[in-house]
Design an enzyme around this catalytic site. Structure first.
Site, PDB file in Angstrom:
ATOM      1  N   ALA A   1      -7.412   3.225   6.226  1.00  0.00           N
ATOM      2  CA  ALA A   1      -8.542   3.281   5.281  1.00  0.00           C
ATOM      3  C   ALA A   1      -8.069   3.836   3.944  1.00  0.00           C
TER       4      ALA A   1
ATOM      5  N   TYR B   1      -5.971   3.005  -0.028  1.00  0.00           N
ATOM      6  CA  TYR B   1      -6.271   2.334  -1.298  1.00  0.00           C
ATOM      7  C   TYR B   1      -6.440   0.828  -1.128  1.00  0.00           C
TER       8      TYR B   1
ATOM      9  N   ARG C   1     -10.228  11.587   5.698  1.00  0.00           N
ATOM     10  CA  ARG C   1     -10.394  10.387   4.894  1.00  0.00           C
ATOM     11  C   ARG C   1     -11.623   9.586   5.346  1.00  0.00           C
TER      12      ARG C   1
ATOM     13  N   PRO D   1       5.991   3.582   3.558  1.00  0.00           N
ATOM     14  CA  PRO D   1       6.770   4.269   2.518  1.00  0.00           C
ATOM     15  C   PRO D   1       8.274   4.024   2.646  1.00  0.00           C
TER      16      PRO D   1
ATOM     17  N   GLU E   1      -1.470  -8.087  -0.004  1.00  0.00           N
ATOM     18  CA  GLU E   1      -2.521  -7.791  -0.988  1.00  0.00           C
ATOM     19  C   GLU E   1      -1.904  -7.650  -2.379  1.00  0.00           C
TER      20      GLU E   1
ATOM     21  N   ALA F   1      -4.380  -4.512  -7.986  1.00  0.00           N
ATOM     22  CA  ALA F   1      -3.804  -3.369  -8.694  1.00  0.00           C
ATOM     23  C   ALA F   1      -4.847  -2.260  -8.705  1.00  0.00           C
TER      24      ALA F   1
ATOM     25  N   LYS G   1       5.432 -11.293  -1.525  1.00  0.00           N
ATOM     26  CA  LYS G   1       4.813 -10.037  -1.969  1.00  0.00           C
ATOM     27  C   LYS G   1       5.855  -9.137  -2.630  1.00  0.00           C
TER      28      LYS G   1
ATOM     29  N   ARG H   1       5.726 -19.781 -22.206  1.00  0.00           N
ATOM     30  CA  ARG H   1       6.650 -19.684 -21.073  1.00  0.00           C
ATOM     31  C   ARG H   1       6.861 -18.208 -20.690  1.00  0.00           C
TER      32      ARG H   1
ATOM     33  N   ALA I   1       5.132  -1.558 -23.407  1.00  0.00           N
ATOM     34  CA  ALA I   1       6.137  -0.509 -23.226  1.00  0.00           C
ATOM     35  C   ALA I   1       5.429   0.789 -22.858  1.00  0.00           C
TER      36      ALA I   1
ATOM     37  N   GLY J   1       7.230   4.575 -18.474  1.00  0.00           N
ATOM     38  CA  GLY J   1       7.839   4.145 -17.211  1.00  0.00           C
ATOM     39  C   GLY J   1       6.759   3.804 -16.209  1.00  0.00           C
TER      40      GLY J   1
ATOM     41  N   CYS K   1       3.961   1.529  -5.257  1.00  0.00           N
ATOM     42  CA  CYS K   1       4.576   0.307  -4.719  1.00  0.00           C
ATOM     43  C   CYS K   1       5.770  -0.269  -5.473  1.00  0.00           C
TER      44      CYS K   1
HETATM   45  P1  NAD Z   1      -2.531   4.647   1.939  1.00  0.00           P
HETATM   46  O1  NAD Z   1      -1.500   5.660   2.248  1.00  0.00           O
HETATM   47  O2  NAD Z   1      -3.543   4.904   0.876  1.00  0.00           O
HETATM   48  O3  NAD Z   1      -3.356   4.317   3.270  1.00  0.00           O
HETATM   49  C1  NAD Z   1      -2.779   4.077   4.510  1.00  0.00           C
HETATM   50  C2  NAD Z   1      -3.657   4.706   5.600  1.00  0.00           C
HETATM   51  O4  NAD Z   1      -3.170   4.304   6.884  1.00  0.00           O
HETATM   52  C3  NAD Z   1      -3.663   6.242   5.601  1.00  0.00           C
HETATM   53  O5  NAD Z   1      -4.982   6.712   5.409  1.00  0.00           O
HETATM   54  C4  NAD Z   1      -3.117   6.607   6.990  1.00  0.00           C
HETATM   55  O6  NAD Z   1      -3.733   7.754   7.560  1.00  0.00           O
HETATM   56  C5  NAD Z   1      -3.435   5.375   7.792  1.00  0.00           C
HETATM   57  N1  NAD Z   1      -2.616   5.217   8.993  1.00  0.00           N
HETATM   58  C6  NAD Z   1      -1.262   5.311   9.108  1.00  0.00           C
HETATM   59  N2  NAD Z   1      -0.892   5.075  10.378  1.00  0.00           N
HETATM   60  C7  NAD Z   1      -2.012   4.827  11.090  1.00  0.00           C
HETATM   61  C8  NAD Z   1      -2.271   4.506  12.455  1.00  0.00           C
HETATM   62  N3  NAD Z   1      -1.267   4.387  13.342  1.00  0.00           N
HETATM   63  N4  NAD Z   1      -3.551   4.332  12.841  1.00  0.00           N
HETATM   64  C9  NAD Z   1      -4.569   4.450  11.954  1.00  0.00           C
HETATM   65  N5  NAD Z   1      -4.388   4.740  10.650  1.00  0.00           N
HETATM   66  C10 NAD Z   1      -3.121   4.919  10.212  1.00  0.00           C
HETATM   67  O7  NAD Z   1      -1.748   3.303   1.642  1.00  0.00           O
HETATM   68  P2  NAD Z   1      -2.220   2.084   0.693  1.00  0.00           P
HETATM   69  O8  NAD Z   1      -1.977   2.414  -0.726  1.00  0.00           O
HETATM   70  O9  NAD Z   1      -3.575   1.626   1.129  1.00  0.00           O
HETATM   71  O10 NAD Z   1      -1.131   0.993   1.087  1.00  0.00           O
HETATM   72  C11 NAD Z   1      -1.149   0.353   2.343  1.00  0.00           C
HETATM   73  C12 NAD Z   1      -0.184  -0.819   2.300  1.00  0.00           C
HETATM   74  O11 NAD Z   1      -0.632  -1.761   1.306  1.00  0.00           O
HETATM   75  C13 NAD Z   1       1.253  -0.457   1.905  1.00  0.00           C
HETATM   76  O12 NAD Z   1       2.125  -1.276   2.620  1.00  0.00           O
HETATM   77  C14 NAD Z   1       1.312  -0.815   0.428  1.00  0.00           C
HETATM   78  O13 NAD Z   1       2.618  -1.167   0.031  1.00  0.00           O
HETATM   79  C15 NAD Z   1       0.410  -2.018   0.361  1.00  0.00           C
HETATM   80  N6  NAD Z   1      -0.221  -2.245  -0.959  1.00  0.00           N
HETATM   81  C16 NAD Z   1      -0.737  -1.197  -1.674  1.00  0.00           C
HETATM   82  C17 NAD Z   1      -1.378  -1.447  -2.887  1.00  0.00           C
HETATM   83  C18 NAD Z   1      -1.957  -0.330  -3.701  1.00  0.00           C
HETATM   84  O14 NAD Z   1      -2.423  -0.600  -4.798  1.00  0.00           O
HETATM   85  N7  NAD Z   1      -1.976   0.912  -3.252  1.00  0.00           N
HETATM   86  C19 NAD Z   1      -1.528  -2.758  -3.349  1.00  0.00           C
HETATM   87  C20 NAD Z   1      -1.011  -3.798  -2.581  1.00  0.00           C
HETATM   88  C21 NAD Z   1      -0.366  -3.532  -1.376  1.00  0.00           C
HETATM   89  C1  UGA Z   2       0.909  -3.271  -8.746  1.00  0.00           C
HETATM   90  C2  UGA Z   2       0.727  -4.777  -8.941  1.00  0.00           C
HETATM   91  O1  UGA Z   2       0.213  -5.036 -10.253  1.00  0.00           O
HETATM   92  C3  UGA Z   2      -0.229  -5.348  -7.896  1.00  0.00           C
HETATM   93  O2  UGA Z   2      -0.312  -6.766  -8.020  1.00  0.00           O
HETATM   94  C4  UGA Z   2       0.272  -4.982  -6.491  1.00  0.00           C
HETATM   95  O3  UGA Z   2      -0.628  -5.438  -5.509  1.00  0.00           O
HETATM   96  C5  UGA Z   2       0.433  -3.476  -6.404  1.00  0.00           C
HETATM   97  O4  UGA Z   2       1.351  -3.021  -7.423  1.00  0.00           O
HETATM   98  C6  UGA Z   2       1.009  -3.041  -5.100  1.00  0.00           C
HETATM   99  O5  UGA Z   2       1.656  -3.799  -4.411  1.00  0.00           O
HETATM  100  O6  UGA Z   2       0.797  -1.864  -4.832  1.00  0.00           O
HETATM  101  P1  UGA Z   2      -0.468  -1.097  -9.366  1.00  0.00           P
HETATM  102  O7  UGA Z   2       0.805  -0.395  -9.081  1.00  0.00           O
HETATM  103  O8  UGA Z   2      -1.701  -0.611  -8.721  1.00  0.00           O
HETATM  104  O9  UGA Z   2      -0.339  -2.649  -8.979  1.00  0.00           O
HETATM  105  O10 UGA Z   2      -0.748  -1.094 -10.946  1.00  0.00           O
HETATM  106  P2  UGA Z   2      -0.107  -1.894 -12.174  1.00  0.00           P
HETATM  107  O11 UGA Z   2      -1.195  -2.270 -13.074  1.00  0.00           O
HETATM  108  O12 UGA Z   2       0.791  -2.977 -11.746  1.00  0.00           O
HETATM  109  O13 UGA Z   2       0.733  -0.755 -12.894  1.00  0.00           O
HETATM  110  C7  UGA Z   2       1.916  -0.230 -12.307  1.00  0.00           C
HETATM  111  C8  UGA Z   2       2.603   0.690 -13.291  1.00  0.00           C
HETATM  112  O14 UGA Z   2       3.163  -0.066 -14.365  1.00  0.00           O
HETATM  113  C9  UGA Z   2       1.652   1.707 -13.955  1.00  0.00           C
HETATM  114  O15 UGA Z   2       2.309   2.940 -14.073  1.00  0.00           O
HETATM  115  C10 UGA Z   2       1.386   1.098 -15.321  1.00  0.00           C
HETATM  116  O16 UGA Z   2       1.043   2.048 -16.273  1.00  0.00           O
HETATM  117  C11 UGA Z   2       2.730   0.450 -15.613  1.00  0.00           C
HETATM  118  N1  UGA Z   2       2.660  -0.673 -16.581  1.00  0.00           N
HETATM  119  C12 UGA Z   2       1.949  -1.791 -16.299  1.00  0.00           C
HETATM  120  C13 UGA Z   2       3.377  -0.578 -17.764  1.00  0.00           C
HETATM  121  O17 UGA Z   2       4.047   0.433 -18.027  1.00  0.00           O
HETATM  122  N2  UGA Z   2       3.335  -1.628 -18.645  1.00  0.00           N
HETATM  123  C14 UGA Z   2       2.622  -2.767 -18.395  1.00  0.00           C
HETATM  124  O18 UGA Z   2       2.631  -3.681 -19.245  1.00  0.00           O
HETATM  125  C15 UGA Z   2       1.911  -2.846 -17.187  1.00  0.00           C
END
Ligand code: NAD
Ligand code: UGA
Length: 466
Positions: A12, A14, A41, A95, A163, A166, A222, A262, A270, A273, A278
């Site tokens: 549950a 992000y 949570r 992680p 997924e 962002a 991905k 393109r 810029a 960082g 992710c």
């Molecule tokens: P998160 O840490 O916010 O949430 C993960 C949750 O899973 C935690 O609450 C944890 O307690 C729970 N969990 C772990 N093991 C468990 C188990 N065995 N049973 C039940 N619950 C369990 O992580 P997130 O940011 O949601 O990311 C999840 C995945 O999605 C990662 O692989 C990440 O790379 C990917 N992802 C994240 C984003 C993003 O924007 N955060 C975007 C796209 C993809």
């Molecule tokens: C990023 C991707 O955009 C998502 O498509 C993806 O699903 C996600 O990672 C993931 O796999 O977790 P997110 O990290 O949430 O999403 O946010 P972004 O908008 O991509 O920004 C990432 C970082 O880059 C931030 O620190 C942002 O400030 C920075 N950024 C972004 C820049 O410095 N310059 C830019 O032009 C854009």
């Protein structure tokens, strides 16, 4: 085609929280239960006060309010939800490994494996298992191995459905996704499972935006999407360093090159960082996979994206030190922003943490203001680095809830997150309350250079000479 009545999502966080809220909202005929082992949570997801949801995303609380306890449920009863579900999303954290083989690069898949084993132990009826977490290519094979060896007669289809949302724009990204990717086997049952999942997204997205591929293309796409996005940021950040010494302006360069269809205009801002949970993790994972297949040159190519990002964060901090007459010891520096980007409370891998760490090594005193990040989180982020003792972090860093107070008697303000509210601050009042010369280091390029200079500041921003 089978119809889906019950969905369970394990995790549950992000991704799991917002994604399942949208699915429940758009598919009222399906019951969606999001489960997590973290009871706090889940309690926060169930809190009557919608401002206490564990994830802050614009538009999220409205959707949760509409669907929660109708067909959207948050629970700690993992086994029960698995048992009742026709389709199970795995959305747990993946992680970077902090121990053993692949330490510092490979994805730690222990939570994924635990989920697969949990499903194998509990399931009594056929399930479609969907990888929602970001995973190394070929992870689905391991999940299949675990599920198909239970001997209890349950049939599983494993799909990959990464997924792309962002943070900060999660709800909009989910409602108007550029594409949804669904990978699965090309067997009759695999195709059926892909079509069932496509049908869920087609409740609100046009059919042509739902792409079906094989499992491995989906898993790999991905990682590649994140690597390409981060690569653009590192590319423009590398050029920002060159702009600063040549009197070119990085914003003008971005605009000029981005007009080329393109190249395109997005992800060319810029910054101090990139951060977030992710980009770094997924590129490190890609690098590790390439190395394990012996693709050294490919690994080195992508590793450079991380190296430039580290360089950019260090460069920003070192510029503050050099500009403040080569010493920040005992000087107060106000940090505007701690989150890794605006409109989120997430601080994972935020550039602010690393900039602070470099300045703290020089004995600076840092006062942090971020509209969505708590004091505990700031300290937790710094303690996690293990650079100095927890006592020292608390001695040198203060967290306040008023940006004007943060700047009082400061030698410099550093802008680390691009929160809109920073543009609307009373910069004249800030100037009056600071030591002179009053420096502003804009790591996000959000302020007007001319106005800042007129106000009296020594204003520096990434990607531009003074
Ligand atoms: P998160 O840490 O916010 O949430 C993960 C949750 O899973 C935690 O609450 C944890 O307690 C729970 N969990 C772990 N093991 C468990 C188990 N065995 N049973 C039940 N619950 C369990 O992580 P997130 O940011 O949601 O990311 C999840 C995945 O999605 C990662 O692989 C990440 O790379 C990917 N992802 C994240 C984003 C993003 O924007 N955060 C975007 C796209 C993809
Ligand atoms: C990023 C991707 O955009 C998502 O498509 C993806 O699903 C996600 O990672 C993931 O796999 O977790 P997110 O990290 O949430 O999403 O946010 P972004 O908008 O991509 O920004 C990432 C970082 O880059 C931030 O620190 C942002 O400030 C920075 N950024 C972004 C820049 O410095 N310059 C830019 O032009 C854009």
């Amino acid at each position: 085609m089978r119809s889906i009545k019950n969905i369970c999502c394990i995790g549950a966080g992000y991704v799991g929280g917002p994604t399942m809220s949208v699915i429940a909202n758009k598919c009222p005929e399906i019951n969606v239960t999001v489960v997590d082992i973290n009871a706090n949570r889940i309690a926060a997801w169930n809190d009557e006060d919608l401002d206490k949801l564990p994830v802050y995303e614009p538009g999220l609380k409205e959707i949760v309010a509409e669907s929660r306890n109708k067909n959207l449920f948050f629970s700690t009863e993992v086994d029960k939800a698995i048992d009742e579900a026709d389709m199970i999303f795995i959305s747990v954290n993946t992680p970077t490994k902090t121990y053993g083989k692949g330490k510092g690069e490979a994805a730690d898949l222990k939570y994924i494996e635990l989920c697969a084993r949990n499903i194998a132990r509990v399931a009594k009826s056929d399930k479609i298992v969907v990888e929602k977490s970001t995973l190394p290519v070929r992870t689905a094979q391991a999940i299949k191995d675990i599920l198909h060896n239970t001997g209890n007669g349950v049939k599983y289809e494993v799909l990959s459905n990464p997924e792309f949302l962002a943070e900060g724009t999660a709800i909009d990204d989910l409602l108007n996704a550029d594409r949804v990717l669904i990978g699965g086997d090309d067997t009759p049952s695999g195709k059926e499972a892909k079509n069932i999942l496509s049908g869920i997204y087609e409740h609100w997205l046009p059919k042509e935006r739902v792409l079906q591929t094989n499992l491995w293309s989906s898993e790999l796409s991905k990682l590649v999407a994140n690597a390409f996005l981060a690569q653009r940021i590192s590319s423009i950040n590398s050029i920002s360093a060159l702009c600063e010494v040549t009197d070119a302006n990085v914003a003008e360069v971005s605009k000029a090159i981005g007009k080329d269809s393109r190249i395109g205009p997005k992800f060319l801002n810029a910054s101090v960082g990139f951060g977030g949970s992710c980009f770094q993790k997924d590129i490190l994972n890609l690098v590790y996979i390439c190395k394990t297949y012996g693709l050294t040159e490919v690994a080195e190519y992508w590793d450079q994206v991380i190296k430039i990002n580290d360089y950019q964060k260090r460069r920003f901090a070192e510029n503050i030190i050099t500009t403040l007459y080569n010493t920040v010891s005992g000087k107060k520096i106000a940090f505007y922003g701690w989150a890794f980007k605006k409109d989120t409370n997430d601080t994972r891998e935020s550039a602010a943490i690393y900039v602070a760490d470099t300045l703290l090594e020089e004995q600076a005193e840092i006062v942090v203001y971020d509209p969505k990040v708590s004091e505990e989180q700031v300290y937790a982020d710094l303690d996690y680095l293990n650079t100095r003792s927890e006592e020292e972090n608390r001695k040198l860093v203060t967290v306040v809830n008023d940006p004007l107070k943060a700047a009082e008697d400061a030698h410099a303000v550093a802008i680390l997150t691009e929160w809109d509210e920073f543009k609307a601050l009373d910069w004249e009042q800030i100037y009056n309350s600071m030591f002179k010369p009053a420096f502003v280091f804009d790591g996000r390029r959000i302020l007007d250079k001319q106005i800042m200079n007129q106000t009296g500041f020594d204003y520096y921003r990434i990607g531009e000479g003074k």
